[in-house]
Design a protein around this motif. Sequence first.
Motif, short mmCIF file in Angstrom:
data_model
loop_
_atom_site.label_atom_id
_atom_site.label_comp_id
_atom_site.label_asym_id
_atom_site.label_seq_id
_atom_site.Cartn_x
_atom_site.Cartn_y
_atom_site.Cartn_z
N SER A 18 0.84 -1.19 0.00
CA SER A 18 0.00 0.00 0.00
C SER A 18 0.87 1.24 0.00
O SER A 18 2.05 1.20 0.40
CB SER A 18 -0.92 0.03 1.23
OG SER A 18 -0.18 0.23 2.42
N VAL A 19 0.29 2.36 -0.42
CA VAL A 19 1.00 3.63 -0.40
C VAL A 19 1.25 4.06 1.05
O VAL A 19 2.33 4.56 1.39
CB VAL A 19 0.21 4.70 -1.17
CG1 VAL A 19 0.83 6.09 -0.96
CG2 VAL A 19 0.16 4.36 -2.65
N ALA A 20 0.26 3.84 1.91
CA ALA A 20 0.41 4.23 3.31
C ALA A 20 1.53 3.44 3.98
O ALA A 20 2.33 4.00 4.75
CB ALA A 20 -0.91 4.02 4.06
N GLY A 21 1.58 2.13 3.72
CA GLY A 21 2.65 1.33 4.30
C GLY A 21 4.02 1.74 3.80
O GLY A 21 4.98 1.78 4.56
N ALA A 22 4.11 2.04 2.52
CA ALA A 22 5.37 2.51 1.96
C ALA A 22 5.79 3.84 2.59
O ALA A 22 6.97 4.05 2.90
CB ALA A 22 5.25 2.65 0.45
N ALA A 23 4.82 4.73 2.76
CA ALA A 23 5.12 6.04 3.35
C ALA A 23 5.65 5.89 4.77
O ALA A 23 6.62 6.55 5.16
CB ALA A 23 3.86 6.91 3.34
#
Length: 315
Positions: A18-23
């Motif tokens: 996910s984008v949130a996890g990557a962030a």
Amino acid sequence: MLDLSRLRALHAVSVHGSVAGAAAALGYTPSAVSQQIAKLERETRTTLLERRGRGVALTEEARHLADTARELLAIVERAETTLEERRGQPSGLLAVAAFASAARGLLPGVLAELAHRHPALDVRLTEVDPHLSVDLVARGVTDLAVAHDWDIAPLPAPEGVEQAVIGDDRCDLVVPAGHPFTARRVVRRADLGGQRWVCQPPGRVCHDWLVRTMRTAGFEPDIAHTAEENHTIVALVAAGLGIAVVPRLGTGALPPGAVAVALEPGPVRRLYALWRTGAARRPAITEAVRTLQEHWAGRGGPSESLLAGGRPEPL
């Protein structure tokens, strides 16, 4: 030319899903990661992310590009390791992942010492599940992980990942004040039948250890309450709602209403530091591992028990 920071963002999305996890892993905001991916899509003239419900999924082209990004990042890591090794001083960014009680009970002192002794080293800590952290190291998302295992769940070390023992974290049986077990010098596993338990949710190593241990002793554990954090578990025990097995690391002093007693044989979890083989010569890695081991030995690992009103150093 493909921008390495944008490839790093894509690689992080592929690892975390996910984008949130990557962030969270990269220390960016989700919007910043999305902007990096959007720029990479324009550069490559390729759609890399597709909407799937409330989340995103990598396209086939994106998965191939993420594999290439992993290889490129490994090459960059080797180059950075060589330069840092030639300088002979820990420097640059060091991403560290640790499980909750280590992040609370061990890492603050370690990070503070590293910052004081090596101002050119920028250490960034992320709290993650211990078994997830191994995969993050293997995939190149984090540089160093602090993880643990139990006798029922050995810690896997995949090819390309090295490890060193930090120390052993012993566990105590914590019961409500006034419980009959408080009058005993030790409690044996065979004595634990018929108790109500507080422990972590299913799928966590502590939960699995309790279920397997009680079944081996001939009991089916009555798990009345589950909680993620050891502090919550201890609070529920102090309220008289059950008993629990609690690791000493990161627990701190027990609140009124909770008492620790010796459990024999007592469970022990072993703490490890893990890093990629390609970064083994990096001074930042060797210095961080050495500091972890020294801090553990200096506090006895932790040597002070919660037993008989012992009060470990508050964390």
